[in-house]
Scaffold this motif. Structure first.
Motif, PDB file in Angstrom:
ATOM      1  N   LEU A  49     -23.208  12.518  59.179  1.00  0.00           N
ATOM      2  CA  LEU A  49     -23.881  12.528  57.875  1.00  0.00           C
ATOM      3  C   LEU A  49     -24.493  11.163  57.570  1.00  0.00           C
ATOM      4  CD1 LEU A  49     -21.258  14.590  55.818  1.00  0.00           C
ATOM      5  CD2 LEU A  49     -23.504  15.371  56.606  1.00  0.00           C
TER       6      LEU A  49
ATOM      7  N   SER B  96     -16.702  13.215  50.302  1.00  0.00           N
ATOM      8  CA  SER B  96     -18.125  12.992  50.603  1.00  0.00           C
ATOM      9  C   SER B  96     -18.661  14.027  51.597  1.00  0.00           C
ATOM     10  CB  SER B  96     -18.342  11.591  51.174  1.00  0.00           C
ATOM     11  OG  SER B  96     -18.024  10.615  50.213  1.00  0.00           O
ATOM     12  N   ALA B  97     -17.787  14.431  52.534  1.00  0.00           N
ATOM     13  CA  ALA B  97     -18.202  15.384  53.559  1.00  0.00           C
ATOM     14  C   ALA B  97     -18.075  16.838  53.091  1.00  0.00           C
ATOM     15  CB  ALA B  97     -17.386  15.188  54.822  1.00  0.00           C
TER      16      ALA B  97
ATOM     17  N   ALA C  62     -13.714  10.011  52.175  1.00  0.00           N
ATOM     18  CA  ALA C  62     -14.582  10.567  53.228  1.00  0.00           C
ATOM     19  C   ALA C  62     -14.553  12.089  53.193  1.00  0.00           C
ATOM     20  CB  ALA C  62     -14.131  10.055  54.594  1.00  0.00           C
TER      21      ALA C  62
ATOM     22  N   ASN D 152     -27.116  16.695  59.552  1.00  0.00           N
ATOM     23  CA  ASN D 152     -26.318  17.721  58.887  1.00  0.00           C
ATOM     24  C   ASN D 152     -25.928  18.760  59.935  1.00  0.00           C
ATOM     25  OD1 ASN D 152     -25.488  20.136  57.559  1.00  0.00           O
ATOM     26  ND2 ASN D 152     -26.528  19.469  55.685  1.00  0.00           N
TER      27      ASN D 152
ATOM     28  N   LEU E  99     -13.260  15.323  60.616  1.00  0.00           N
ATOM     29  CA  LEU E  99     -13.649  14.583  59.405  1.00  0.00           C
ATOM     30  C   LEU E  99     -14.472  13.336  59.717  1.00  0.00           C
ATOM     31  CD1 LEU E  99     -13.622  13.813  56.400  1.00  0.00           C
ATOM     32  CD2 LEU E  99     -11.369  12.787  56.778  1.00  0.00           C
TER      33      LEU E  99
ATOM     34  N   ARG F 248     -17.793  13.986  61.551  1.00  0.00           N
ATOM     35  CA  ARG F 248     -18.762  14.561  60.601  1.00  0.00           C
ATOM     36  C   ARG F 248     -19.292  13.477  59.662  1.00  0.00           C
ATOM     37  NH1 ARG F 248     -20.335  19.466  58.103  1.00  0.00           N
ATOM     38  NH2 ARG F 248     -19.068  20.697  59.558  1.00  0.00           N
ATOM     39  N   SER F 249     -18.401  12.601  59.185  1.00  0.00           N
ATOM     40  CA  SER F 249     -18.833  11.524  58.291  1.00  0.00           C
ATOM     41  C   SER F 249     -19.858  10.627  58.963  1.00  0.00           C
ATOM     42  CB  SER F 249     -17.623  10.685  57.853  1.00  0.00           C
ATOM     43  OG  SER F 249     -16.754  11.445  57.036  1.00  0.00           O
TER      44      SER F 249
END
Length: 288
Positions: free
Chosen positions: A158, A284-285, A281, A163, A151, A154-155
């Protein structure tokens, strides 16, 4: 025997039987404990068995520690009350909260979990020195439900305009932090993200050569792991478990060993609000 006397005698026998049954039930009570499988099952047992033995002494009930197969299994186990106490990552705690309709109560976290971080690692000769350098590469995360292994990395990707699905040649999910490190060391992937405390443990134990594989990016801090129980647990038991965790002290041999194994300086109270940022988060992800 007079009727009244017989009635009192019967009442005494019944009360005695109920008392004996209650004592037996209490004696047979089992506190069932599990954790997210952030490392191999054998390592989980090694880490958490001393804590289970400590809780058994403090609570006066039998404590059973049982590893589960994957992160979602830990979530389902507590939501469905198959276990009583779970060591969650921040994101699995959020998932359990949502699955249960807000019935999961976080009771304690390590002091380290207030300022937790993830690290990205790569071979030192790979040419990867920044997040942008990961484009076109093969990359591994841990479990898809991992806070520090998926998580938050990845956040951060981004936020950097990367991506993973579009910019990486291949994405792998190792399932656990130790497996993530192995995937980079073996060359199965070019780079990977994981829990900073597992990385530091591997370095301290000389289980990884930092001249060959090392960290090239560390995330900003976030809240992470906690011990959680179901809201239906009796309040008295919840309070006693919380006290036992908070009472662990590095000043005693037993406390020092348990805290060392749990990669903790000490346990401190926590609350559900601490994990709202992780929920945001996750949304958003696109993971919630």
């Amino acid at each position: 025997m007079p009727h009244t006397t017989r009635r009192r005698s019967l009442f005494s026998l019944l009360a005695g039987a109920l008392l004996a049954w209650g004592s037996a039930a209490q004696a047979q009570q089992v506190l069932r404990v599990t954790t997210i499988p952030e490392e191999a099952a054998t390592e989980q047992v090694r880490k958490f068995t001393p804590l289970a033995q400590y809780l058994e002494k403090q609570l006066g009930v039998k404590v059973e520690f049982t590893p589960v197969s994957d992160y979602p299994a830990a979530v389902e186990a507590l939501v469905n009350k198959k276990v009583d106490l779970v060591w969650f990552g921040g994101f699995t705690h959020v998932q359990a909260q949502l699955r249960s309709g807000g019935k999961i109560v976080p009771i304690a976290q390590r002091e380290e979990d207030t300022q937790f971080r993830s690290v990205f690692i790569a071979k030192t000769d790979s040419g990867i020195k920044s997040l942008a350098d990961m484009k076109g590469k093969q990359v591994s995360f841990g479990s898809q439900s991992s806070t520090s292994g998926h998580l938050m990395p990845r956040s951060n990707l981004l936020a950097a305009g990367i991506n993973p699905e579009k910019d990486f040649r291949r994405i792998a999910y190792s399932g656990a932090h130790d497996a993530t490190i192995a995937s980079v060391v073996s060359g199965k992937v070019d780079a990977a993200a994981l829990d900073i405390t597992v990385w530091r443990k591997f370095v301290a134990e000389n289980r990884v050569d930092t001249k060959a594989v090392d960290v090239f990016f560390t995330t900003p801090p976030f809240f992470n792991y906690n011990w959680s129980v179901h809201a239906d647990m009796p309040a008295d038991l919840r309070q006693r478990i919380t006290k036992a965790l908070l009472d662990l002290s590095p000043a005693t041999p037993e406390g020092a060993e348990i805290l060392r194994l749990n990669r903790a300086t000490r346990y401190i109270p926590t609350q559900a609000e601490n994990y709202k940022g992780l929920e945001a988060a996750g949304r958003s992800a696109g993971l919630l």
